[in-house]
Scaffold this motif. Structure first.
Motif, PDB file in Angstrom:
ATOM      1  N   ALA A  86       0.554  -1.169   0.095  1.00 15.38           N
ATOM      2  CA  ALA A  86       0.029   0.243   0.133  1.00 15.38           C
ATOM      3  C   ALA A  86       0.568   1.687   0.052  1.00 15.38           C
ATOM      4  CB  ALA A  86      -0.889  -0.080   1.065  1.00 15.38           C
ATOM      5  N   PRO A  87       2.108   1.502   0.325  1.00  7.45           N
ATOM      6  CA  PRO A  87       2.824   2.727   0.445  1.00  7.45           C
ATOM      7  C   PRO A  87       3.757   2.855  -0.493  1.00  7.45           C
ATOM      8  CG  PRO A  87       2.942   1.040   2.626  1.00  7.45           C
ATOM      9  CD  PRO A  87       2.385   0.456   1.388  1.00  7.45           C
ATOM     10  N   CYS A  88       3.467   1.692  -1.938  1.00 11.63           N
ATOM     11  CA  CYS A  88       4.099   1.883  -3.127  1.00 11.63           C
ATOM     12  C   CYS A  88       3.088   1.879  -3.559  1.00 11.63           C
ATOM     13  CB  CYS A  88       5.406   1.432  -3.178  1.00 11.63           C
ATOM     14  SG  CYS A  88       6.725   0.956  -1.973  1.00 11.63           S
ATOM     15  N   ASP A  89       1.750   2.004  -3.427  1.00  8.56           N
ATOM     16  CA  ASP A  89       0.430   1.822  -4.522  1.00  8.56           C
ATOM     17  C   ASP A  89       0.372   3.290  -5.428  1.00  8.56           C
ATOM     18  OD1 ASP A  89      -0.583   3.284  -2.660  1.00  8.56           O
ATOM     19  OD2 ASP A  89      -2.323   1.559  -2.381  1.00  8.56           O
ATOM     20  N   GLY A  90       0.688   4.202  -4.968  1.00  8.11           N
ATOM     21  CA  GLY A  90       0.384   5.397  -5.960  1.00  8.11           C
ATOM     22  C   GLY A  90      -0.474   6.217  -5.356  1.00  8.11           C
ATOM     23  N   VAL A  91      -1.623   5.616  -4.020  1.00 12.01           N
ATOM     24  CA  VAL A  91      -2.165   6.619  -4.084  1.00 12.01           C
ATOM     25  C   VAL A  91      -2.278   7.946  -3.473  1.00 12.01           C
ATOM     26  CG1 VAL A  91      -4.643   6.658  -2.311  1.00 12.01           C
ATOM     27  CG2 VAL A  91      -3.944   4.435  -3.453  1.00 12.01           C
ATOM     28  N   VAL A  92      -1.348   7.853  -2.448  1.00 11.79           N
ATOM     29  CA  VAL A  92      -1.271   9.549  -1.995  1.00 11.79           C
ATOM     30  C   VAL A  92      -0.772  10.413  -3.257  1.00 11.79           C
ATOM     31  CG1 VAL A  92       0.378  11.218  -0.773  1.00 11.79           C
ATOM     32  CG2 VAL A  92       0.006   8.940  -0.338  1.00 11.79           C
ATOM     33  N   LEU A  93       0.486   9.968  -4.430  1.00 13.71           N
ATOM     34  CA  LEU A  93       0.161  10.621  -4.964  1.00 13.71           C
ATOM     35  C   LEU A  93      -1.167  11.134  -6.400  1.00 13.71           C
ATOM     36  CD1 LEU A  93       3.525   9.634  -6.421  1.00 13.71           C
ATOM     37  CD2 LEU A  93       3.445  11.623  -6.020  1.00 13.71           C
ATOM     38  N   TYR A  94      -2.011  10.434  -6.804  1.00 11.39           N
ATOM     39  CA  TYR A  94      -3.048  10.059  -7.287  1.00 11.39           C
ATOM     40  C   TYR A  94      -3.743  11.398  -6.202  1.00 11.39           C
ATOM     41  CZ  TYR A  94      -1.918   5.400  -8.372  1.00 11.39           C
ATOM     42  OH  TYR A  94      -1.344   4.551  -9.642  1.00 11.39           O
ATOM     43  N   VAL A  95      -4.228  10.839  -5.661  1.00  8.92           N
ATOM     44  CA  VAL A  95      -4.903  12.302  -4.470  1.00  8.92           C
ATOM     45  C   VAL A  95      -3.822  14.287  -4.442  1.00  8.92           C
ATOM     46  CG1 VAL A  95      -5.507  12.666  -1.956  1.00  8.92           C
ATOM     47  CG2 VAL A  95      -6.166  10.882  -2.789  1.00  8.92           C
ATOM     48  N   LEU A  96      -3.399  14.047  -4.293  1.00  9.67           N
ATOM     49  CA  LEU A  96      -2.419  15.760  -4.907  1.00  9.67           C
ATOM     50  C   LEU A  96      -2.200  16.051  -5.488  1.00  9.67           C
ATOM     51  CD1 LEU A  96       0.674  14.491  -2.773  1.00  9.67           C
ATOM     52  CD2 LEU A  96      -0.537  15.840  -1.525  1.00  9.67           C
ATOM     53  N   PHE A  97      -2.503  14.926  -6.480  1.00  6.67           N
ATOM     54  CA  PHE A  97      -2.343  15.589  -7.981  1.00  6.67           C
ATOM     55  C   PHE A  97      -3.701  15.795  -8.031  1.00  6.67           C
ATOM     56  CE2 PHE A  97      -4.257  14.678 -12.365  1.00  6.67           C
ATOM     57  CZ  PHE A  97      -3.803  15.427 -12.584  1.00  6.67           C
ATOM     58  N   ILE A  98      -4.700  15.133  -8.228  1.00  6.78           N
ATOM     59  CA  ILE A  98      -6.410  15.857  -7.960  1.00  6.78           C
ATOM     60  C   ILE A  98      -6.555  16.319  -7.021  1.00  6.78           C
ATOM     61  CG2 ILE A  98      -8.749  14.821  -7.487  1.00  6.78           C
ATOM     62  CD1 ILE A  98      -7.535  11.931  -8.641  1.00  6.78           C
ATOM     63  N   CYS A  99      -6.208  16.839  -5.533  1.00  2.62           N
ATOM     64  CA  CYS A  99      -7.172  17.643  -5.231  1.00  2.62           C
ATOM     65  C   CYS A  99      -5.566  18.817  -5.091  1.00  2.62           C
ATOM     66  CB  CYS A  99      -6.112  17.665  -3.646  1.00  2.62           C
ATOM     67  SG  CYS A  99      -7.230  16.134  -2.226  1.00  2.62           S
ATOM     68  N   PHE A 100      -4.192  18.738  -6.031  1.00  3.99           N
ATOM     69  CA  PHE A 100      -4.171  20.499  -6.634  1.00  3.99           C
ATOM     70  C   PHE A 100      -4.785  21.124  -7.531  1.00  3.99           C
ATOM     71  CE2 PHE A 100      -1.479  22.997  -9.229  1.00  3.99           C
ATOM     72  CZ  PHE A 100      -0.475  23.146  -8.855  1.00  3.99           C
ATOM     73  N   VAL A 101      -5.103  20.001  -8.407  1.00  2.06           N
ATOM     74  CA  VAL A 101      -5.446  20.373 -10.173  1.00  2.06           C
ATOM     75  C   VAL A 101      -7.154  21.088  -9.464  1.00  2.06           C
ATOM     76  CG1 VAL A 101      -6.683  20.154 -11.803  1.00  2.06           C
ATOM     77  CG2 VAL A 101      -4.991  19.359 -11.231  1.00  2.06           C
ATOM     78  N   PHE A 102      -7.413  20.125  -8.509  1.00  4.20           N
ATOM     79  CA  PHE A 102      -9.320  20.617  -8.183  1.00  4.20           C
ATOM     80  C   PHE A 102      -9.364  21.620  -7.570  1.00  4.20           C
ATOM     81  CE2 PHE A 102     -13.176  20.645  -5.982  1.00  4.20           C
ATOM     82  CZ  PHE A 102     -14.354  19.871  -6.321  1.00  4.20           C
ATOM     83  N   ALA A 103      -8.054  22.082  -6.775  1.00  4.47           N
ATOM     84  CA  ALA A 103      -8.456  23.286  -5.967  1.00  4.47           C
ATOM     85  C   ALA A 103      -7.919  24.750  -6.738  1.00  4.47           C
ATOM     86  CB  ALA A 103      -7.335  23.188  -5.006  1.00  4.47           C
ATOM     87  N   PHE A 104      -6.910  24.624  -7.770  1.00  6.05           N
ATOM     88  CA  PHE A 104      -6.280  25.104  -8.350  1.00  6.05           C
ATOM     89  C   PHE A 104      -7.580  26.123  -9.606  1.00  6.05           C
ATOM     90  CE2 PHE A 104      -3.305  27.893 -11.142  1.00  6.05           C
ATOM     91  CZ  PHE A 104      -2.246  28.015 -10.051  1.00  6.05           C
ATOM     92  N   PRO A 105      -7.571  27.335 -10.012  1.00  7.21           N
ATOM     93  CA  PRO A 105      -8.144  27.857 -10.851  1.00  7.21           C
ATOM     94  C   PRO A 105      -8.165  27.109 -11.789  1.00  7.21           C
ATOM     95  CG  PRO A 105      -7.030  29.328 -10.084  1.00  7.21           C
ATOM     96  CD  PRO A 105      -6.896  28.396  -8.801  1.00  7.21           C
ATOM     97  N   GLY A 106      -9.465  27.472 -12.938  1.00  2.11           N
ATOM     98  CA  GLY A 106      -9.220  27.270 -13.994  1.00  2.11           C
ATOM     99  C   GLY A 106     -10.392  26.168 -14.159  1.00  2.11           C
ATOM    100  N   PRO A 107     -11.004  25.923 -15.655  1.00  3.22           N
ATOM    101  CA  PRO A 107     -12.085  25.877 -16.316  1.00  3.22           C
ATOM    102  C   PRO A 107     -12.520  24.261 -15.310  1.00  3.22           C
ATOM    103  CG  PRO A 107     -11.024  26.729 -17.906  1.00  3.22           C
ATOM    104  CD  PRO A 107     -10.312  26.273 -16.902  1.00  3.22           C
ATOM    105  N   PRO A 108     -14.057  24.200 -15.245  1.00  2.00           N
ATOM    106  CA  PRO A 108     -14.176  23.129 -15.019  1.00  2.00           C
ATOM    107  C   PRO A 108     -14.104  22.357 -16.247  1.00  2.00           C
ATOM    108  CG  PRO A 108     -15.209  24.901 -13.803  1.00  2.00           C
ATOM    109  CD  PRO A 108     -14.566  25.601 -15.134  1.00  2.00           C
TER     110      PRO A 108
END
Length: 181
Positions: A86-108
């Motif tokens: 589980a620590p190497c499954d990359g889930v934290v990276l997927y979540v960080l990526f999604i949180c960053f893009v979702f929170a950053f301004p940009g067209p839906p």
């Protein structure tokens, strides 16, 4: 006032932080202890890695006699292989990526395609990382720790950072200002 919610940076930091904290709570108190979420991600990574390794011509070790190892282990015939946890499954990276893009301004409308494609590409990079580590273990197991801990960690995080920068420079309202300078 600098701490105003009208300030895009403050709004981004607060939104991103709340999303990530929400994810952590969901993960720690529900997904991890009560579901097979991590196991499903690991199984998908192992299966995808096996496809990549077979495609480039490697014969894989058969772990089907051990149900636990079969789901978490991948290796090239003649090597000790890798256990994907589980620590190497990359889930934290997927979540960080999604949180960053979702929170950053940009067209839906762009977020609707960029988020799933970006997350899938991070998954693909993680598959290539695991396949590369399996090859490294096959060639020289002594090289595994360094490459796992440093080389591929740096490469995968750099890839996610590159995706964030792509979002910021191409799709955010600030893109015009960033690209003009």
């Amino acid at each position: 006032m600098l701490l105003s919610l009208k300030n895009q940076l403050i709004r981004f930091v607060i939104t991103g932080s709340l999303l990530y904290i929400g994810w952590l709570l969901l993960y720690e108190f529900y997904l991890h202890p009560y579901t097979g979420f991590d196991a499903a991600v690991v199984r998908a990574l192992v299966a995808s890695t096996e496809v990549v390794l077979k495609t480039v011509g490697y014969t894989l070790t058969d772990y089907k006699n051990d149900p636990f190892a079969f789901q978490q282990h991948v290796g090239i015939d003649g090597s000790g292989g890798l256990t994907v946890g589980a620590p190497c499954d990359g889930v934290v990276l997927y979540v960080l990526f999604i949180c960053f893009v979702f929170a950053f301004p940009g067209p839906p409308r762009h977020k609707l395609w960029f988020l799933p494609l970006g997350a899938l590409s991070v998954f693909a990079v993680n598959v290539l990382r695991i396949a590369s580590l399996a090859v490294i273990v096959h060639v020289n197991p002594d090289w595994l720790a360094f490459n796992h801990d440093y080389t591929f960690t740096l490469l995968v995080y750099a890839y996610v950072f590159g995706l964030w920068m792509l979002w910021v420079k191409k799709f955010s309202p600030m893109a015009e200002h960033l690209n003009a300078g």
